[in-house]
Design a protein around this motif. Sequence first.
Motif, PDB file in Angstrom:
ATOM      1  N   GLY A  14     -17.483  -3.038 -71.088  1.00 53.49           N
ATOM      2  CA  GLY A  14     -18.083  -3.846 -70.027  1.00 53.49           C
ATOM      3  C   GLY A  14     -17.245  -3.944 -68.776  1.00 53.49           C
ATOM      4  N   HIS A  15     -15.948  -3.700 -68.904  1.00 56.96           N
ATOM      5  CA  HIS A  15     -15.031  -3.818 -67.764  1.00 56.96           C
ATOM      6  C   HIS A  15     -15.378  -2.794 -66.682  1.00 56.96           C
ATOM      7  N   GLY A  16     -15.576  -1.546 -67.072  1.00 62.50           N
ATOM      8  CA  GLY A  16     -15.864  -0.488 -66.097  1.00 62.50           C
ATOM      9  C   GLY A  16     -17.174  -0.695 -65.372  1.00 62.50           C
ATOM     10  N   THR A  17     -18.199  -1.127 -66.105  1.00 59.87           N
ATOM     11  CA  THR A  17     -19.501  -1.402 -65.495  1.00 59.87           C
ATOM     12  C   THR A  17     -19.382  -2.526 -64.471  1.00 59.87           C
ATOM     13  N   HIS A  18     -18.656  -3.565 -64.826  1.00 59.36           N
ATOM     14  CA  HIS A  18     -18.462  -4.713 -63.943  1.00 59.36           C
ATOM     15  C   HIS A  18     -17.782  -4.286 -62.652  1.00 59.36           C
ATOM     16  N   VAL A  19     -16.744  -3.475 -62.771  1.00 62.00           N
ATOM     17  CA  VAL A  19     -15.993  -2.996 -61.607  1.00 62.00           C
ATOM     18  C   VAL A  19     -16.863  -2.091 -60.728  1.00 62.00           C
ATOM     19  N   ALA A  20     -17.563  -1.163 -61.364  1.00 60.82           N
ATOM     20  CA  ALA A  20     -18.399  -0.220 -60.617  1.00 60.82           C
ATOM     21  C   ALA A  20     -19.471  -0.930 -59.814  1.00 60.82           C
ATOM     22  N   ALA A  21     -20.071  -1.979 -60.396  1.00 62.05           N
ATOM     23  CA  ALA A  21     -21.143  -2.696 -59.705  1.00 62.05           C
ATOM     24  C   ALA A  21     -20.622  -3.522 -58.534  1.00 62.05           C
ATOM     25  N   ILE A  22     -19.357  -3.943 -58.587  1.00 64.63           N
ATOM     26  CA  ILE A  22     -18.777  -4.630 -57.428  1.00 64.63           C
ATOM     27  C   ILE A  22     -18.684  -3.665 -56.249  1.00 64.63           C
ATOM     28  N   ILE A  23     -18.381  -2.416 -56.536  1.00 68.34           N
ATOM     29  CA  ILE A  23     -18.298  -1.415 -55.472  1.00 68.34           C
ATOM     30  C   ILE A  23     -19.677  -1.061 -54.938  1.00 68.34           C
ATOM     31  N   ALA A  24     -20.589  -0.692 -55.821  1.00 67.60           N
ATOM     32  CA  ALA A  24     -21.831  -0.076 -55.341  1.00 67.60           C
ATOM     33  C   ALA A  24     -23.063  -0.520 -56.111  1.00 67.60           C
ATOM     34  N   GLY A  25     -23.032  -1.683 -56.732  1.00 66.17           N
ATOM     35  CA  GLY A  25     -24.183  -2.132 -57.490  1.00 66.17           C
ATOM     36  C   GLY A  25     -25.302  -2.661 -56.614  1.00 66.17           C
ATOM     37  N   GLY A  26     -26.455  -2.859 -57.238  1.00 62.78           N
ATOM     38  CA  GLY A  26     -27.573  -3.485 -56.535  1.00 62.78           C
ATOM     39  C   GLY A  26     -28.474  -2.495 -55.840  1.00 62.78           C
ATOM     40  N   VAL A  27     -29.650  -2.978 -55.489  1.00 63.15           N
ATOM     41  CA  VAL A  27     -30.636  -2.205 -54.735  1.00 63.15           C
ATOM     42  C   VAL A  27     -31.118  -3.061 -53.580  1.00 63.15           C
ATOM     43  N   ALA A  28     -31.746  -2.420 -52.623  1.00 69.21           N
ATOM     44  CA  ALA A  28     -32.244  -3.134 -51.447  1.00 69.21           C
ATOM     45  C   ALA A  28     -33.172  -4.275 -51.866  1.00 69.21           C
ATOM     46  N   GLY A  29     -32.926  -5.449 -51.320  1.00 68.18           N
ATOM     47  CA  GLY A  29     -33.746  -6.595 -51.617  1.00 68.18           C
ATOM     48  C   GLY A  29     -33.251  -7.440 -52.768  1.00 68.18           C
ATOM     49  N   SER A  30     -32.271  -6.944 -53.514  1.00 68.57           N
ATOM     50  CA  SER A  30     -31.740  -7.688 -54.638  1.00 68.57           C
ATOM     51  C   SER A  30     -30.786  -8.770 -54.156  1.00 68.57           C
ATOM     52  N   GLU A  31     -30.752  -9.875 -54.892  1.00 68.83           N
ATOM     53  CA  GLU A  31     -29.802 -10.943 -54.584  1.00 68.83           C
ATOM     54  C   GLU A  31     -28.385 -10.515 -54.930  1.00 68.83           C
ATOM     55  N   TYR A  32     -28.282  -9.571 -55.870  1.00 71.20           N
ATOM     56  CA  TYR A  32     -26.977  -9.152 -56.371  1.00 71.20           C
ATOM     57  C   TYR A  32     -26.659  -7.754 -55.845  1.00 71.20           C
ATOM     58  N   GLN A  33     -25.777  -7.685 -54.883  1.00 73.95           N
ATOM     59  CA  GLN A  33     -25.405  -6.404 -54.306  1.00 73.95           C
ATOM     60  C   GLN A  33     -23.898  -6.247 -54.274  1.00 73.95           C
ATOM     61  N   GLY A  34     -23.447  -5.015 -54.478  1.00 75.22           N
ATOM     62  CA  GLY A  34     -22.042  -4.707 -54.364  1.00 75.22           C
ATOM     63  C   GLY A  34     -21.629  -4.559 -52.908  1.00 75.22           C
ATOM     64  N   PRO A 187     -11.181 -11.130 -53.310  1.00 72.56           N
ATOM     65  CA  PRO A 187     -11.735 -12.040 -54.322  1.00 72.56           C
ATOM     66  C   PRO A 187     -11.629 -11.473 -55.745  1.00 72.56           C
ATOM     67  N   GLY A 188     -11.085 -12.290 -56.650  1.00 76.75           N
ATOM     68  CA  GLY A 188     -10.920 -11.849 -58.028  1.00 76.75           C
ATOM     69  C   GLY A 188     -11.143 -12.934 -59.059  1.00 76.75           C
ATOM     70  N   GLU A 189     -11.639 -14.093 -58.639  1.00 78.17           N
ATOM     71  CA  GLU A 189     -11.853 -15.204 -59.574  1.00 78.17           C
ATOM     72  C   GLU A 189     -13.351 -15.419 -59.821  1.00 78.17           C
ATOM     73  N   ARG A 190     -13.731 -15.366 -61.086  1.00 75.71           N
ATOM     74  CA  ARG A 190     -15.113 -15.630 -61.519  1.00 75.71           C
ATOM     75  C   ARG A 190     -16.113 -14.821 -60.680  1.00 75.71           C
ATOM     76  N   ILE A 191     -15.890 -13.523 -60.657  1.00 80.71           N
ATOM     77  CA  ILE A 191     -16.760 -12.625 -59.888  1.00 80.71           C
ATOM     78  C   ILE A 191     -17.973 -12.237 -60.725  1.00 80.71           C
ATOM     79  N   LEU A 192     -19.143 -12.420 -60.159  1.00 83.07           N
ATOM     80  CA  LEU A 192     -20.393 -12.091 -60.835  1.00 83.07           C
ATOM     81  C   LEU A 192     -20.745 -10.636 -60.570  1.00 83.07           C
ATOM     82  N   SER A 193     -20.937  -9.867 -61.654  1.00 79.90           N
ATOM     83  CA  SER A 193     -21.292  -8.456 -61.494  1.00 79.90           C
ATOM     84  C   SER A 193     -22.044  -8.002 -62.739  1.00 79.90           C
TER      85      SER A 193
END
Length: 275
Positions: A14-34, A187-193
């Motif tokens: 899960g660590h790698g997925t979390h990191v990758a999504a901080i860089i480039a996660g999300g799609v247009a219109g999503s509340e959650y974007q990298g 930012p590195g505390e309680r990051i949502l990804s």
Amino acid sequence: RPGQAAFDTLDGNGHGTHVAAIIAGGVAGSEYQGMAPDAQLIGFKVLKDSGAGEDAFIIKALDKVAEINEQAGRLVIHGLNLSLGGAFDPMSYNCGHTPLCQELRRLWNQGVLVCVAAGNEGYAVLEGADGPIQSNMDLSIGDPANLEEGITVGSVHKLNPHTYGVSFFSSRGPTADGRMKPDLVAPGERILSAAHTAPADATAENDLYVEMSGTSQAVPHVSGLLAGFLSVRREFVGYPNRVKTILLDHATDLGRDPYIQGRGLPNLVKMLLNT
């Protein structure tokens, strides 16, 4: 790659997925974007599902990065995010000159940006004569975070960095041979990804996200910011020394010890306005 049979089970931690999504996660219109949703990522599995591994695993992947760029005759991979690290044997290797650091230095000289986690060794509980003593530890920068050429990132609070300063767990400098690290903080505390698995009863988008903390989460903020910078300042692709200078010269000072905060927070607006 996405769509291949083994892709869905590639990350068993899960660590790698979390990191990758901080860089480039999300799609247009999503509340959650990298940081850079349009960036293209290439992933290399260099750690076991337990989250542990060996330098040899990482070096093999770095060799592959160099090979991809060399065979193409151009930079296909512009930057590396290394949300990993560990100790090194100072009796065998000088600080910043381990085989892993040497391999990263080769890629940096090839033109590849290298962003590395400072480490989470800034806090310790010491055994005193009258019992445990909570302490923050200087000289806690690990390997390969002590690579001189790389961009080493510590952690701060995601909402109030000027108030709370550097995270208690974030590794502190200087390096063992006396150089200033980290280079900056993010930012590195309680990051949502993104989570690497979805619960069976997931019904909403936020069911697919989890919080994690660490300098591993701080680094991809900088990697994504640099991807965004290079997307509009293409003339700096392949010139990591120039990019690092621009990044650090235009960071926002938090007023903390430079051996703890480096230059402070990255500031993309100032970077763009001054280039």
